[in-house]
Design a protein around this motif. Sequence first.
Motif, mmCIF file in Angstrom:
data_model
loop_
_atom_site.group_PDB
_atom_site.id
_atom_site.type_symbol
_atom_site.label_atom_id
_atom_site.label_comp_id
_atom_site.label_asym_id
_atom_site.label_seq_id
_atom_site.Cartn_x
_atom_site.Cartn_y
_atom_site.Cartn_z
ATOM 1 N N UNK A 19 11.379 2.736 -0.616
ATOM 2 C CA UNK A 19 11.004 3.960 -1.315
ATOM 3 C C UNK A 19 11.129 3.632 -2.797
ATOM 4 N N UNK A 20 10.118 3.959 -3.596
ATOM 5 C CA UNK A 20 10.177 3.538 -4.995
ATOM 6 C C UNK A 20 10.342 4.713 -5.953
ATOM 7 N N UNK A 21 9.287 5.224 -6.512
ATOM 8 C CA UNK A 21 9.418 6.220 -7.570
ATOM 9 C C UNK A 21 8.691 7.514 -7.206
ATOM 10 N N UNK A 22 8.977 8.542 -7.976
ATOM 11 C CA UNK A 22 8.294 9.829 -7.811
ATOM 12 C C UNK A 22 7.446 10.047 -9.068
ATOM 13 N N UNK A 23 6.140 9.999 -8.890
ATOM 14 C CA UNK A 23 5.208 10.156 -10.012
ATOM 15 C C UNK A 23 5.155 11.611 -10.445
ATOM 16 N N UNK A 24 5.315 11.836 -11.733
ATOM 17 C CA UNK A 24 5.263 13.179 -12.343
ATOM 18 C C UNK A 24 6.245 14.149 -11.681
ATOM 19 N N UNK A 25 7.331 13.625 -11.152
ATOM 20 C CA UNK A 25 8.327 14.442 -10.445
ATOM 21 C C UNK A 25 7.725 15.220 -9.284
ATOM 22 N N UNK A 26 6.608 14.721 -8.734
ATOM 23 C CA UNK A 26 5.895 15.429 -7.667
ATOM 24 C C UNK A 26 5.586 14.520 -6.478
ATOM 25 N N UNK A 27 5.035 13.324 -6.740
ATOM 26 C CA UNK A 27 4.440 12.503 -5.680
ATOM 27 C C UNK A 27 5.315 11.280 -5.391
ATOM 28 N N UNK A 28 5.948 11.297 -4.214
ATOM 29 C CA UNK A 28 6.776 10.160 -3.804
ATOM 30 C C UNK A 28 5.889 8.942 -3.540
ATOM 31 N N UNK A 29 6.340 7.786 -4.014
ATOM 32 C CA UNK A 29 5.652 6.519 -3.783
ATOM 33 C C UNK A 29 6.562 5.552 -3.024
ATOM 34 N N UNK A 30 5.908 4.622 -2.319
ATOM 35 C CA UNK A 30 6.615 3.602 -1.547
ATOM 36 C C UNK A 30 5.992 2.261 -1.853
ATOM 37 N N UNK A 31 6.849 1.266 -2.096
ATOM 38 C CA UNK A 31 6.376 -0.097 -2.277
ATOM 39 C C UNK A 31 6.020 -0.634 -0.907
ATOM 40 N N UNK A 32 4.773 -1.087 -0.751
ATOM 41 C CA UNK A 32 4.294 -1.662 0.502
ATOM 42 C C UNK A 32 3.828 -3.075 0.220
ATOM 43 N N UNK A 33 3.857 -3.914 1.248
ATOM 44 C CA UNK A 33 3.534 -5.325 1.069
ATOM 45 C C UNK A 33 2.806 -5.852 2.307
ATOM 46 N N UNK A 34 1.956 -6.854 2.067
ATOM 47 C CA UNK A 34 1.261 -7.525 3.167
ATOM 48 C C UNK A 34 1.120 -8.993 2.804
ATOM 49 N N UNK A 35 1.481 -9.852 3.750
ATOM 50 C CA UNK A 35 1.260 -11.290 3.603
ATOM 51 C C UNK A 35 -0.129 -11.586 4.146
ATOM 52 N N UNK A 36 -0.966 -12.237 3.345
ATOM 53 C CA UNK A 36 -2.311 -12.567 3.752
ATOM 54 C C UNK A 36 -2.332 -13.895 4.490
ATOM 55 N N UNK A 37 -3.288 -14.033 5.399
ATOM 56 C CA UNK A 37 -3.395 -15.272 6.182
ATOM 57 C C UNK A 37 -4.604 -16.067 5.775
#
Length: 144
Positions: free
Chosen positions: A126-144
Amino acid sequence: MFEVQIAKDKSTINRIIDLRYDVLRKPWDKPKETATDDLENSSVNAYIEHNGEMIACGRLQNNGAGVGQMRFMAVHIDYQGKGLGKLIVAKLEEEALNNKMHTIELQARDNALQFYKTCGYMIKEKSFILWDIIQHYLMIKELK
């Protein structure tokens, strides 16, 4: 039916920024300047047009060390749920591999988590809340 293209000129990038603004900023009364940054010219901007209208877009920036970051994903409200976002993600992943990136990370809004999960991305934290409204999540994908 829909073809993903890569922006090659400033005019196209400006139209992409307009779509980003309409989808990602305007509903929260945020200024248009927040729909862009100084990395536009060094990033890959993918987009889909239909009947001369910009309907989907996303951007890939190179964060170094083989890591890319997907940002500013937007699909026009009239075209959501039609698979356009997945087409943009696939094109940006292809571009990442072509540019020697092995990992893509992104900051997903809480309402987009399921979309990115279906594209193979995993929540890292779980990362930051944009404009004190929208929760953001750091997501990741390893490419093949």
